[in-house]
Design a protein around this motif. Structure first.
Motif, PDB file in Angstrom:
ATOM      1  N   ILE A 124       0.849  -1.206   0.000  1.00 35.97           N
ATOM      2  CA  ILE A 124       0.000   0.000   0.000  1.00 35.97           C
ATOM      3  C   ILE A 124       0.879   1.249   0.000  1.00 35.97           C
ATOM      4  O   ILE A 124       0.685   2.180  -0.785  1.00 35.97           O
ATOM      5  CB  ILE A 124      -0.954   0.012   1.222  1.00 35.97           C
ATOM      6  CG1 ILE A 124      -1.931  -1.161   1.123  1.00 35.97           C
ATOM      7  CG2 ILE A 124      -1.702   1.337   1.317  1.00 35.97           C
ATOM      8  CD1 ILE A 124      -2.750  -1.397   2.392  1.00 35.97           C
ATOM      9  N   ASP A 125       1.880   1.242   0.880  1.00 36.25           N
ATOM     10  CA  ASP A 125       2.769   2.403   0.948  1.00 36.25           C
ATOM     11  C   ASP A 125       3.461   2.630  -0.391  1.00 36.25           C
ATOM     12  O   ASP A 125       3.591   3.767  -0.854  1.00 36.25           O
ATOM     13  CB  ASP A 125       3.811   2.220   2.055  1.00 36.25           C
ATOM     14  CG  ASP A 125       3.218   2.427   3.451  1.00 36.25           C
ATOM     15  OD1 ASP A 125       2.004   2.728   3.536  1.00 36.25           O
ATOM     16  OD2 ASP A 125       3.962   2.298   4.435  1.00 36.25           O
ATOM     17  N   LEU A 128       0.981   3.984  -3.074  1.00 37.62           N
ATOM     18  CA  LEU A 128       0.423   5.318  -2.810  1.00 37.62           C
ATOM     19  C   LEU A 128       1.481   6.350  -2.428  1.00 37.62           C
ATOM     20  O   LEU A 128       1.151   7.467  -2.037  1.00 37.62           O
ATOM     21  CB  LEU A 128      -0.648   5.217  -1.710  1.00 37.62           C
ATOM     22  CG  LEU A 128      -1.891   4.432  -2.144  1.00 37.62           C
ATOM     23  CD1 LEU A 128      -2.797   4.142  -0.960  1.00 37.62           C
ATOM     24  CD2 LEU A 128      -2.674   5.179  -3.197  1.00 37.62           C
ATOM     25  N   GLN A 129       2.754   5.965  -2.555  1.00 34.94           N
ATOM     26  CA  GLN A 129       3.834   6.892  -2.177  1.00 34.94           C
ATOM     27  C   GLN A 129       3.806   8.159  -3.043  1.00 34.94           C
ATOM     28  O   GLN A 129       4.253   9.218  -2.626  1.00 34.94           O
ATOM     29  CB  GLN A 129       5.191   6.170  -2.284  1.00 34.94           C
ATOM     30  CG  GLN A 129       6.367   6.899  -1.671  1.00 34.94           C
ATOM     31  CD  GLN A 129       6.343   6.963  -0.133  1.00 34.94           C
ATOM     32  OE1 GLN A 129       5.421   6.463   0.511  1.00 34.94           O
ATOM     33  NE2 GLN A 129       7.362   7.591   0.451  1.00 34.94           N
ATOM     34  N   LEU A 132       0.309  12.663  -2.546  1.00 36.58           N
ATOM     35  CA  LEU A 132       0.409  13.498  -1.346  1.00 36.58           C
ATOM     36  C   LEU A 132      -0.968  13.766  -0.760  1.00 36.58           C
ATOM     37  O   LEU A 132      -1.931  13.972  -1.492  1.00 36.58           O
ATOM     38  CB  LEU A 132       1.032  14.856  -1.687  1.00 36.58           C
ATOM     39  CG  LEU A 132       2.530  14.912  -1.949  1.00 36.58           C
ATOM     40  CD1 LEU A 132       2.914  16.332  -2.354  1.00 36.58           C
ATOM     41  CD2 LEU A 132       3.305  14.488  -0.700  1.00 36.58           C
TER      42      LEU A 132
ATOM     43  N   MET B 335      -3.120  21.578  -1.067  1.00 39.56           N
ATOM     44  CA  MET B 335      -3.149  20.750  -2.291  1.00 39.56           C
ATOM     45  C   MET B 335      -3.845  21.476  -3.440  1.00 39.56           C
ATOM     46  O   MET B 335      -3.480  21.309  -4.593  1.00 39.56           O
ATOM     47  CB  MET B 335      -3.833  19.402  -2.021  1.00 39.56           C
ATOM     48  CG  MET B 335      -3.020  18.446  -1.154  1.00 39.56           C
ATOM     49  SD  MET B 335      -1.317  18.160  -1.689  1.00 39.56           S
ATOM     50  CE  MET B 335      -1.570  17.397  -3.272  1.00 39.56           C
ATOM     51  N   MET B 645       7.536  16.849   1.248  1.00 39.72           N
ATOM     52  CA  MET B 645       6.335  16.708   2.073  1.00 39.72           C
ATOM     53  C   MET B 645       6.274  15.251   2.546  1.00 39.72           C
ATOM     54  O   MET B 645       6.718  14.352   1.838  1.00 39.72           O
ATOM     55  CB  MET B 645       5.081  16.974   1.227  1.00 39.72           C
ATOM     56  CG  MET B 645       5.122  18.259   0.437  1.00 39.72           C
ATOM     57  SD  MET B 645       4.671  19.671   1.436  1.00 39.72           S
ATOM     58  CE  MET B 645       2.924  19.368   1.625  1.00 39.72           C
ATOM     59  N   ILE B 646       5.688  15.052   3.710  1.00 39.93           N
ATOM     60  CA  ILE B 646       5.577  13.676   4.205  1.00 39.93           C
ATOM     61  C   ILE B 646       4.660  12.870   3.288  1.00 39.93           C
ATOM     62  O   ILE B 646       3.631  13.361   2.836  1.00 39.93           O
ATOM     63  CB  ILE B 646       5.108  13.628   5.680  1.00 39.93           C
ATOM     64  CG1 ILE B 646       5.228  12.206   6.232  1.00 39.93           C
ATOM     65  CG2 ILE B 646       3.685  14.163   5.847  1.00 39.93           C
ATOM     66  CD1 ILE B 646       5.107  12.112   7.744  1.00 39.93           C
ATOM     67  N   ARG B 647       5.083  11.650   3.014  1.00 42.57           N
ATOM     68  CA  ARG B 647       4.298  10.741   2.174  1.00 42.57           C
ATOM     69  C   ARG B 647       3.841   9.538   2.993  1.00 42.57           C
ATOM     70  O   ARG B 647       4.284   9.367   4.136  1.00 42.57           O
ATOM     71  CB  ARG B 647       5.127  10.320   0.950  1.00 42.57           C
ATOM     72  CG  ARG B 647       5.376  11.499   0.002  1.00 42.57           C
ATOM     73  CD  ARG B 647       6.238  11.146  -1.199  1.00 42.57           C
ATOM     74  NE  ARG B 647       6.463  12.318  -2.030  1.00 42.57           N
ATOM     75  CZ  ARG B 647       5.648  12.715  -3.026  1.00 42.57           C
ATOM     76  NH1 ARG B 647       4.581  12.003  -3.335  1.00 42.57           N
ATOM     77  NH2 ARG B 647       5.923  13.806  -3.709  1.00 42.57           N
ATOM     78  N   ILE B 648       2.996   8.719   2.384  1.00 41.70           N
ATOM     79  CA  ILE B 648       2.327   7.661   3.176  1.00 41.70           C
ATOM     80  C   ILE B 648       3.331   6.726   3.857  1.00 41.70           C
ATOM     81  O   ILE B 648       3.122   6.321   5.004  1.00 41.70           O
ATOM     82  CB  ILE B 648       1.296   6.895   2.305  1.00 41.70           C
ATOM     83  CG1 ILE B 648       0.380   6.032   3.180  1.00 41.70           C
ATOM     84  CG2 ILE B 648       1.966   6.078   1.213  1.00 41.70           C
ATOM     85  CD1 ILE B 648      -0.843   5.480   2.443  1.00 41.70           C
ATOM     86  N   GLY B 649       4.423   6.408   3.167  1.00 37.08           N
ATOM     87  CA  GLY B 649       5.394   5.468   3.734  1.00 37.08           C
ATOM     88  C   GLY B 649       6.122   6.018   4.950  1.00 37.08           C
ATOM     89  O   GLY B 649       6.726   5.263   5.713  1.00 37.08           O
ATOM     90  N   ARG B 653       2.889   4.449  11.867  1.00 37.10           N
ATOM     91  CA  ARG B 653       2.195   3.181  11.607  1.00 37.10           C
ATOM     92  C   ARG B 653       0.869   3.148  12.358  1.00 37.10           C
ATOM     93  O   ARG B 653      -0.078   2.507  11.905  1.00 37.10           O
ATOM     94  CB  ARG B 653       3.051   1.976  12.010  1.00 37.10           C
ATOM     95  CG  ARG B 653       4.458   1.909  11.432  1.00 37.10           C
ATOM     96  CD  ARG B 653       4.568   2.275   9.973  1.00 37.10           C
ATOM     97  NE  ARG B 653       3.806   1.400   9.084  1.00 37.10           N
ATOM     98  CZ  ARG B 653       3.699   1.596   7.772  1.00 37.10           C
ATOM     99  NH1 ARG B 653       4.322   2.626   7.204  1.00 37.10           N
ATOM    100  NH2 ARG B 653       2.995   0.780   7.039  1.00 37.10           N
TER     101      ARG B 653
END
Lengths: 154, 706
Positions: A124-125, A128-129, A132, B335, B645-649, B653
């Protein structure tokens, strides 16, 4: 200017535009499909994500001339009434804050599930990385993608 | 849908079938007030939430107060008024039933959209009474529900706009369309400290689809600017054409010459107080900012608060700790880039788009165009983020000027680069803390000296003021031509991180557990406060620390993880966080954040939780990566390829959010969970790496050691 016949959300539509025009602006301003969003114009934020032949692509960096007869799906065409498992999971988890990036997130997530029906956190990460979310809804996005996978597989 | 609607008051109307439309008065930018504000009305109206339709209220100062998104104050300042709107309508429905049944009002009750009279067994729906209720005279006093009887407030309700968002409906300003509408973009100077010298639009005008190229002057010299009229570049070149892509292409071939500005003096009118603001010329760089901040910090400070005899306390201290913290400029990076629709005709100025502060901007437009406010119509769309940026309405003035000159309805759109490089940033800050400890490790003196480019972040009366006998707070600032503005929890977003990282270090020097150390200070502030002007309630502050200690299982750090604690009070809400992280191959992973919040009564718990989660993600991102730097006035970061910018990874957690349960009036959630994150990250990083982090961003592009 040149004519292009595009297959968008199951419809065939012809537009007369500069061949370099990104698909993003053709969708938004020529085909009245504003659900696909402009965020950066250089493929870095994912707000403009659509499916081309089922794969997630950044429509801001995709010239209309490069599409040919490959079918495009936008957020408006993902499902008729917002009932795609990913959209449903987004509702169940109440994911959005401002909501601007969410169409792109949903398009990336639905493309992921189409080839990886049971994704891990790492899947998923990775998928979707490129999307933003300035509001920081990433944790709900992860949970929603997993729920969507479960409901699609059940 | 009903056949007929009956307007009860400005906040609600009731259909003949019992469906209720509730207006959400304030601008929506993701804080979810479009759901939570109507919930408050529905609660007092006593209606089934499933029978409620929510609409965005028009911007109308005759009907609504404080239609403003900012300061985490929408719920706090409107709570009583929204309750009253619902309770008044409920009273009028009961009165209509009492009149119809010829029964005493006191015997008429309500439940879920129905009016009842128990003794006679009569009942009627709100729908059947709506027509009569609309004619009942508005009562002067009404009874509000006991908070313990709430059935909607305090329960999680889904975002009323979610379905439209996930199906891609045109909700945002950038989606706004009108027949005959043209697209406009602007070109602004490439560097702060530059202005327009001349331009040649001939080549651009020959490009396909281009209608006109011209210059505009947002605010002429001498214009009295209001609080939210900040803008760096007042002379711009506008390109107007048929489609966004065509206008973007034409912008590329514009020939523009820019020249350096000399010192500028602008006139500010802040609620009737006229003052002059000097903006220096010159091309500024981050290196120069840092050098000047060091220099100012050592001289030129002004005292904001002094308790006891701090100099004597430091002179007799057994141990003195001094540490300096810095943070860079940040861009808001909503955004949805800045944009607005404008149609300027002889009759009126019509505008539509994303805006946090319509009341302020309306005044600005009225002054700038010499128009009565009745001739200005601002339609509020949903905003694709705000974070403070959209309180500054210069882009409406620009859009109106372009429409006026193009003589057409236009939509002004900023490219991402325009958005990121046109100013109104979170300032760069600097703070030096000193602590004096006695032989026993007791904190006897605290000295904070804070400043920034171009404003000071200091809050002299916040904790730990009030908890230390000898306290000195000083501040300073450095002028700049780089414009700044409110950014999610202004000033707090820096001071919290500096203060909470410093207290962590002081606790360590005192040989105390970081939570115990803070609680001891808070106990002192509660039982025997120093000074009288302390901006916090020490008991509620301690309450969130105790809650987060319990919920995070503070005494049992998970194997392999390192944890940091932080707590802060701003915008009337108390927040404490415990953050766990691990470092692998030089990269930190935030495993878990526990967050305890005291915002009084929680209107919509799941939505409030979402806000806290988002603020924590935002905080982790800005603590580790966020920075906007300058070289000769030019921002080094201009789009998301170099602004990290911070991303999902990189997001935590897991995040667990816990609310203190009490019956205090509700306060906001947009800002308060953001500032504490910086300290929690710094303190956890220290435990993971043995290295203290004083300079934000803690990582930037580099890797951690350890």
């Amino acid at each position: 200017m040149a004519k292009f016949t595009l297959h968008v959300n199951g419809n065939e539509q012809t537009v007369d535009v500069d061949p370099a025009t990104p698909v993003l602006w053709v969708l938004r301003e020529h085909l009245d499909l504003p659900g696909t969003k402009y965020g950066c114009g250089i493929g870095q934020c994912g707000a403009c994500t659509v499916h081309v032949e089922g794969a997630a692509m950044r429509s801001c960096s995709l010239p209309v001339s490069s599409i040919g007869d490959r079918p495009i799906t936008t957020i408006e065409g993902l499902s008729e009434h917002g009932t795609h498992p990913v959209q449903q999971a987004w509702l169940d988890h109440d994911v959005p804050q401002c909501g601007y990036c969410q169409a792109g997130q949903i398009m990336s997530a639905s493309a992921l599930l189409s080839h990886t029906p049971d994704p891990s956190d790492a899947d998923i990460d990775a998928a979707l990385q490129g999307n933003l979310c300035r509001c920081g809804t990433y944790l709900r996005i992860r949970s929603a993608v997993k729920s969507a996978a479960r409901s699609a597989n059940s | 849908m009903p056949d007929e609607w009956f307007d009860i008051n400005a906040y609600l109307k009731i259909g003949d079938n019992g469906v209720v439309t509730i207006m959400s008065p304030n601008p929506e930018f993701g804080q979810n007030i479009k759901t939570s504000m109507p919930m408050i009305v529905a609660e007092e109206l006593d209606v089934d939430w499933n029978n409620v339709i929510v609409e965005q209220a028009p911007f109308d100062t005759t009907k609504y107060t404080r239609q403003f998104a900012g300061g985490s104050a929408s719920i706090r300042s409107s709570y009583d008024g929204l309750r009253l709107a619902g309770a008044t309508a409920r009273h009028m429905l009961r009165q209509a039933a009492a009149d119809a049944w010829q029964l005493p009002l006191a015997e008429i009750t309500t439940a879920a959209g129905m009016v009842h009279h128990a003794a006679s067994g009569q009942s009627a729906s709100y729908g059947t009474l709506a027509s009569a209720a609309a004619g009942v005279s508005v009562p002067e006093e009404v009874e509000l529900k006991n908070v313990r009887d709430f059935g909607i407030i305090g329960t999680s309700r889904k975002n009323v706009e979610a379905k439209n968002i996930i199906t891609g409906k045109p909700l945002f300003g950038i989606d706004y369309r009108r027949d005959g509408m043209l697209i406009a973009m602007i070109a602004h100077p490439p560097a702060f400290g530059m202005k327009l010298k001349s331009f040649d639009g001939a080549a651009a005008e020959k490009m396909p689809g281009i209608n006109k190229v011209f210059s505009i002057e947002t605010f002429p010299r001498g214009f009295e600017k209001g609080l939210f009229d900040t803008v760096s570049f007042t002379e711009l070149v506008a390109v107007v054409g048929e489609t966004t892509w065509q206008v973007m292409q034409a912008k590329q071939v514009l020939e523009v010459e820019w020249e350096p500005i000399t010192d500028v003096v602008e006139t500010m009118n802040i609620f009737g107080n006229i003052r002059e603001n000097r903006i220096p010329g010159g091309l500024e760089s981050t290196e120069e900012h840092e050098r000047r901040m060091e220099q100012e910090s050592g001289s030129g400070t002004r005292v904001s608060r002094r308790d006891g005899d701090p100099e004597a306390a430091f002179a007799r201290a057994a141990q003195v700790i001094e540490r300096t913290y810095t943070a860079p400029f940040l861009a808001h990076n909503c955004m949805e880039p800045m944009n607005f629709f404008a149609h300027f005709t002889d009759e009126k100025l019509e505008m539509a788009g994303p805006l946090q502060a319509p009341e302020f901007t309306e005044s600005t437009l009225a002054a700038r165009f010499d128009l009565p406010k009745e001739k200005i119509d601002i339609h509020l769309t949903r905003m694709g983020g705000g974070f403070g940026r959209r309180a500054y309405g210069h882009y409406l003035v620009e859009a109106a000027l372009i429409s006026q000159q193009a003589q057409a309805p236009i939509k002004l759109i900023y490219t991402r680069e325009d958005d990121m490089t046109c100013g109104i940033y979170r300032p760069s800050y600097h703070a030096t803390y000193r602590a004096a400890l006695d032989e026993a490790g007791k904190l006897i003196g605290l000295h904070v000296k804070a400043g920034g480019v171009p404003e000071s972040p200091l809050f002299a009366n916040r904790f730990p003021a009030g908890a230390v006998d000898h306290y000195l707070a000083e501040e300073w600032s450095v002028d700049s031509n780089i414009s700044i503005g409110a950014f999610r929890a202004p000033r707090s977003n820096f001071m919290s991180g500096a203060e909470q990282a410093f207290l962590d270090e002081v606790a360590e020097a005192a040989g105390k557990d970081p939570i115990d150390f803070r609680l001891e200070l808070l106990q002192r502030a509660r039982e025997n406060p120093v000074g009288e002007n302390n901006d916090y309630d020490a008991a509620r502050y301690a309450g969130v620390l105790e809650l987060v200690r319990e919920k995070s299982d503070w005494d049992n750090t998970p194997a392999g993880a390192s944890r940091g604690v932080s707590a802060y009070f701003c915008h009337n809400t108390y927040v404490a966080q415990v953050l766990d992280l691990t470092v692998t191959d030089g990269k930190p992973t935030v495993d878990r954040v526990s967050c305890a919040v005291d915002c009084g009564i929680v209107i919509n718990p799941d939505a409030a939780t979402n806000m806290a989660e988002g603020a924590i993600v935002d905080g982790v991102g800005n603590a580790l990566y966020g920075q906007l730097t300058f070289r000769d006035g030019v921002p080094d970061q201009q789009n998301f390829d170099d602004y990290r910018m911070i991303r999902i990874g990189e997001a935590p957690r897991s995040i667990d959010v816990h609310f203190v349960r009490n019956e205090e009036s509700p306060t906001g959630m947009g800002e308060p969970p953001f500032p504490p994150v910086f300290g929690a990250v710094a303190n956890a990083l220290y435990r993971a790496t043995g290295e203290r982090h004083y300079r934000q961003p803690f990582l930037g592009e580099r890797e951690l050691l350890g």
